[in-house]
Write an enzyme that holds these catalytic residues in place. Structure first.
Site, PDB file in Angstrom:
ATOM      1  N   TYR A  37      13.801 -33.632  52.569  1.00 35.01           N
ATOM      2  CA  TYR A  37      14.501 -32.753  53.272  1.00 35.01           C
ATOM      3  C   TYR A  37      13.581 -31.577  54.018  1.00 35.01           C
ATOM      4  O   TYR A  37      13.841 -31.488  55.340  1.00 35.01           O
ATOM      5  CB  TYR A  37      15.562 -32.225  52.284  1.00 35.01           C
ATOM      6  CG  TYR A  37      16.224 -30.992  52.933  1.00 35.01           C
ATOM      7  CD1 TYR A  37      17.167 -30.985  53.867  1.00 35.01           C
ATOM      8  CD2 TYR A  37      16.184 -29.861  51.884  1.00 35.01           C
ATOM      9  CE1 TYR A  37      17.758 -29.994  54.549  1.00 35.01           C
ATOM     10  CE2 TYR A  37      16.838 -28.725  52.395  1.00 35.01           C
ATOM     11  CZ  TYR A  37      17.625 -28.884  53.496  1.00 35.01           C
ATOM     12  OH  TYR A  37      18.419 -27.598  54.002  1.00 35.01           O
TER      13      TYR A  37
ATOM     14  N   SER B  12       7.526 -22.143  45.092  1.00 34.40           N
ATOM     15  CA  SER B  12       8.925 -21.821  44.816  1.00 34.40           C
ATOM     16  C   SER B  12       9.020 -20.273  44.101  1.00 34.40           C
ATOM     17  O   SER B  12       8.241 -19.954  43.345  1.00 34.40           O
ATOM     18  CB  SER B  12       9.237 -22.920  43.796  1.00 34.40           C
ATOM     19  OG  SER B  12      10.853 -22.619  43.492  1.00 34.40           O
TER      20      SER B  12
ATOM     21  N   TYR C 168       9.304 -26.974  35.837  1.00 37.10           N
ATOM     22  CA  TYR C 168       9.249 -27.013  37.230  1.00 37.10           C
ATOM     23  C   TYR C 168       8.750 -25.792  37.805  1.00 37.10           C
ATOM     24  O   TYR C 168       7.567 -25.948  38.624  1.00 37.10           O
ATOM     25  CB  TYR C 168      10.749 -27.196  37.712  1.00 37.10           C
ATOM     26  CG  TYR C 168      10.552 -27.001  39.338  1.00 37.10           C
ATOM     27  CD1 TYR C 168      10.080 -27.922  40.235  1.00 37.10           C
ATOM     28  CD2 TYR C 168      11.055 -25.842  40.019  1.00 37.10           C
ATOM     29  CE1 TYR C 168       9.892 -27.736  41.653  1.00 37.10           C
ATOM     30  CE2 TYR C 168      11.056 -25.455  41.329  1.00 37.10           C
ATOM     31  CZ  TYR C 168      10.477 -26.272  42.170  1.00 37.10           C
ATOM     32  OH  TYR C 168      10.199 -26.233  43.448  1.00 37.10           O
TER      33      TYR C 168
ATOM     34  N   LYS D   9       4.735 -25.249  39.750  1.00 37.20           N
ATOM     35  CA  LYS D   9       4.586 -24.617  40.906  1.00 37.20           C
ATOM     36  C   LYS D   9       3.537 -23.136  40.779  1.00 37.20           C
ATOM     37  O   LYS D   9       2.471 -23.199  41.738  1.00 37.20           O
ATOM     38  CB  LYS D   9       5.602 -23.929  41.379  1.00 37.20           C
ATOM     39  CG  LYS D   9       6.543 -25.249  42.103  1.00 37.20           C
ATOM     40  CD  LYS D   9       6.155 -25.908  43.206  1.00 37.20           C
ATOM     41  CE  LYS D   9       6.573 -27.000  43.745  1.00 37.20           C
ATOM     42  NZ  LYS D   9       5.931 -28.009  44.676  1.00 37.20           N
TER      43      LYS D   9
ATOM     44  N   ASN E 243      16.330 -20.037  48.356  1.00 38.57           N
ATOM     45  CA  ASN E 243      17.085 -20.918  48.238  1.00 38.57           C
ATOM     46  C   ASN E 243      17.572 -21.691  49.678  1.00 38.57           C
ATOM     47  O   ASN E 243      17.935 -21.045  50.480  1.00 38.57           O
ATOM     48  CB  ASN E 243      18.668 -20.352  47.633  1.00 38.57           C
ATOM     49  CG  ASN E 243      18.444 -20.183  46.322  1.00 38.57           C
ATOM     50  OD1 ASN E 243      17.569 -19.442  45.636  1.00 38.57           O
ATOM     51  ND2 ASN E 243      19.267 -20.895  45.395  1.00 38.57           N
TER      52      ASN E 243
ATOM     53  N   LEU F 198      23.791 -25.689  45.437  1.00 39.54           N
ATOM     54  CA  LEU F 198      25.166 -25.134  45.782  1.00 39.54           C
ATOM     55  C   LEU F 198      26.027 -25.570  46.787  1.00 39.54           C
ATOM     56  O   LEU F 198      26.789 -26.239  46.831  1.00 39.54           O
ATOM     57  CB  LEU F 198      25.032 -23.515  45.982  1.00 39.54           C
ATOM     58  CG  LEU F 198      26.633 -22.703  46.090  1.00 39.54           C
ATOM     59  CD1 LEU F 198      27.528 -23.186  44.743  1.00 39.54           C
ATOM     60  CD2 LEU F 198      26.155 -21.319  45.939  1.00 39.54           C
TER      61      LEU F 198
HETATM   62  C1  WQD Z   1      22.496 -21.332  43.302  1.00 38.52           C
HETATM   63  C2  WQD Z   1      23.684 -20.505  42.658  1.00 38.52           C
HETATM   64  C3  WQD Z   1      24.240 -21.369  40.592  1.00 38.52           C
HETATM   65  C4  WQD Z   1      26.272 -24.986  41.752  1.00 38.52           C
HETATM   66  C5  WQD Z   1      17.486 -23.993  42.377  1.00 38.52           C
HETATM   67  C6  WQD Z   1      16.156 -24.075  41.468  1.00 38.52           C
HETATM   68  C7  WQD Z   1      14.880 -23.361  42.244  1.00 38.52           C
HETATM   69  C8  WQD Z   1      14.867 -24.049  43.547  1.00 38.52           C
HETATM   70  C9  WQD Z   1      16.275 -23.989  44.489  1.00 38.52           C
HETATM   71  C10 WQD Z   1      13.708 -25.917  43.956  1.00 38.52           C
HETATM   72  C11 WQD Z   1      23.320 -20.303  41.162  1.00 38.52           C
HETATM   73  C12 WQD Z   1      25.406 -21.439  41.423  1.00 38.52           C
HETATM   74  C13 WQD Z   1      25.443 -23.829  41.868  1.00 38.52           C
HETATM   75  C14 WQD Z   1      27.711 -24.900  41.660  1.00 38.52           C
HETATM   76  C15 WQD Z   1      27.538 -22.658  41.207  1.00 38.52           C
HETATM   77  N1  WQD Z   1      14.502 -25.393  43.487  1.00 38.52           N
HETATM   78  N2  WQD Z   1      26.343 -22.653  41.479  1.00 38.52           N
HETATM   79  N3  WQD Z   1      28.297 -23.913  41.263  1.00 38.52           N
HETATM   80  O1  WQD Z   1      19.729 -22.540  40.718  1.00 38.52           O
HETATM   81  O2  WQD Z   1      19.266 -20.800  42.570  1.00 38.52           O
HETATM   82  O3  WQD Z   1      17.833 -22.763  42.431  1.00 38.52           O
HETATM   83  O4  WQD Z   1      17.025 -24.593  43.528  1.00 38.52           O
HETATM   84  O5  WQD Z   1      12.604 -25.856  44.769  1.00 38.52           O
HETATM   85  O6  WQD Z   1      13.821 -23.426  41.682  1.00 38.52           O
HETATM   86  O7  WQD Z   1      16.370 -23.241  40.418  1.00 38.52           O
HETATM   87  O8  WQD Z   1      19.959 -22.958  43.002  1.00 38.52           O
HETATM   88  O9  WQD Z   1      21.882 -24.129  44.453  1.00 38.52           O
HETATM   89  O10 WQD Z   1      21.552 -24.852  41.936  1.00 38.52           O
HETATM   90  O11 WQD Z   1      22.209 -22.545  42.501  1.00 38.52           O
HETATM   91  O12 WQD Z   1      28.313 -21.448  41.092  1.00 38.52           O
HETATM   92  O13 WQD Z   1      28.412 -25.844  41.672  1.00 38.52           O
HETATM   93  O14 WQD Z   1      24.886 -21.063  42.668  1.00 38.52           O
HETATM   94  O15 WQD Z   1      24.725 -20.983  39.248  1.00 38.52           O
HETATM   95  O16 WQD Z   1      23.769 -19.170  40.670  1.00 38.52           O
HETATM   96  P1  WQD Z   1      19.070 -22.261  42.055  1.00 38.52           P
HETATM   97  P2  WQD Z   1      21.253 -23.668  43.096  1.00 38.52           P
END
Ligand code: WQD
Length: 319
Positions: A11, A119, A143, A147, A172, A189
């Site tokens: 991606y 990251s 993970y 990094k 993000n 998300l």
């Molecule tokens: C964002 C926010 C969830 C889904 C992760 C990895 C990070 C990097 C990017 C790779 C959080 C909330 C999510 C849902 C929700 N990875 N959420 N409902 O966890 O910030 O980062 O991805 O390089 O290392 O940890 O991203 O998109 O999972 O979540 O409320 O259905 O959305 O709890 O607060 P995150 P995310």
């Protein structure tokens, strides 16, 4: 000048590849196609390599020689936090083993410029409003550990044999620069909420009692196209003299809560989907937002697109 982009069918990698091609840079891609999609790199030279395999250094050396590679952008890695907790050995084997093999090949072939995909997961759970690159790395999952260790390896190679490196700590990442490059994994998300909407199901908010503006977690969402352009700025920076290893946050400096993201998704899609307020998800920092002063001052890069364009582009790519 030819740039080797590892993970170029992924991606983020495919957006980087496209940005390089658009400015006239020659590109060769290395990808094991485990998560990468061939259609994203159609027409390009793609070496199918598992970078962590024993034979990888020799295979990479051949790619470097055959294509006169002068710089490398290394994105190929495993990146699912949950999976890394289940299979930590494999994450180290893949992410650290892959980087070690790549650095070995680069050293032997005299390729001394590397942009490393790092990251914000290296920070763990920082207790500051916006995190600078000097904030101590305390990752909370394998993970993020891979990094951080990867960054150390780049620092050590810079000291040992003069590698010039930049590590980009992505916050993000979301959005799409073109429909065919869109994020197809349901891991984050915005794609998860889109999938729920399309299935007629409610979106879920993990945690509404955090000490944030509205109780939901705050993140710094950066458009993948802006991120791709940060890689070009990092490459240009490495082309100047006397570089060692520099680390940069890549974000916008502005945080949005999960509830704010959902409101933006409702605005963009025009769909008033249901929202299920759920318990906290384990391991989520309440607030993770980049201080972007360093990248702005040093690379002259700053994000040009906001949350609206992120959500609009990601939604348009699906429709
Ligand atoms: C964002 C926010 C969830 C889904 C992760 C990895 C990070 C990097 C990017 C790779 C959080 C909330 C999510 C849902 C929700 N990875 N959420 N409902 O966890 O910030 O980062 O991805 O390089 O290392 O940890 O991203 O998109 O999972 O979540 O409320 O259905 O959305 O709890 O607060 P995150 P995310």
């Amino acid at each position: 000048m030819t740039v080797l982009v590892t993970g170029g069918a992924g991606y983020i990698g495919s957006h980087v590849v496209r940005a390089l091609l658009l400015r006239g840079t020659r590109v060769v891609v290395a990808d094991d196609l485990s998560a990468g999609i061939p259609a994203r790199v159609r027409g390009l030279d793609v070496a199918h390599i598992d970078l962590a395999a024993a034979e990888a250094p020799d295979v990479i050396r051949t790619v470097i020689k055959n294509h006169s590679v002068t710089s490398v952008i290394h994105l190929a890695a495993r990146k699912q936090v949950g999976e890394s907790l289940e299979k930590p050995e494999w994450y180290f084997q893949q992410n650290i083993g892959g980087l070690a093999n790549l650095l070995t090949a680069m050293r032997l072939e005299g390729v001394d410029r590397l942009v490393f995909s790092s990251s914000a997961a290296t920070y763990g759970i920082p207790n500051v409003d916006s995190v600078t690159e000097d904030y101590p790395g305390r990752p909370i999952n394998p993970y993020g550990e891979t990094k951080l260790v990867g960054e150390w390896m780049v620092t050590d190679a810079a000291k040992a044999w003069g590698l010039r490196g930049t590590s980009l700590r992505y916050f993000n990442v979301a959005g799409a620069g073109a429909a065919e490059l869109a994020d197809t994994a349901l891991a984050n998300l915005i794609p998860i909420v889109f999938a729920a909407i399309r299935a007629g199901k409610p979106a879920t908010v993990f945690g509404t009692d955090y000490p944030t503006v509205d109780g939901s977690c705050v993140r710094d969402y950066v458009h993948v196209q802006d991120l791709a352009e940060a890689h070009l700025a990092a490459l240009d920076y490495l082309d100047a003299d006397a570089r060692t290893h520099s680390v940069f946050n890549v974000g916008t400096g502005r945080g949005y809560s999960v509830l704010e993201v959902l409101a933006e998704i409702k605005r963009v899609t025009g769909i008033d989907f249901e929202v299920n307020l759920a318990e906290r998800r384990a391991g989520d920092p309440p607030f993770l937002c980049a201080d972007v002063s360093r990248i702005k001052e040093t690379l002259g890069w700053s994000a040009q697109r906001g949350l609206g364009e992120i959500v609009e582009s990601a939604w348009a790519a699906l429709n």
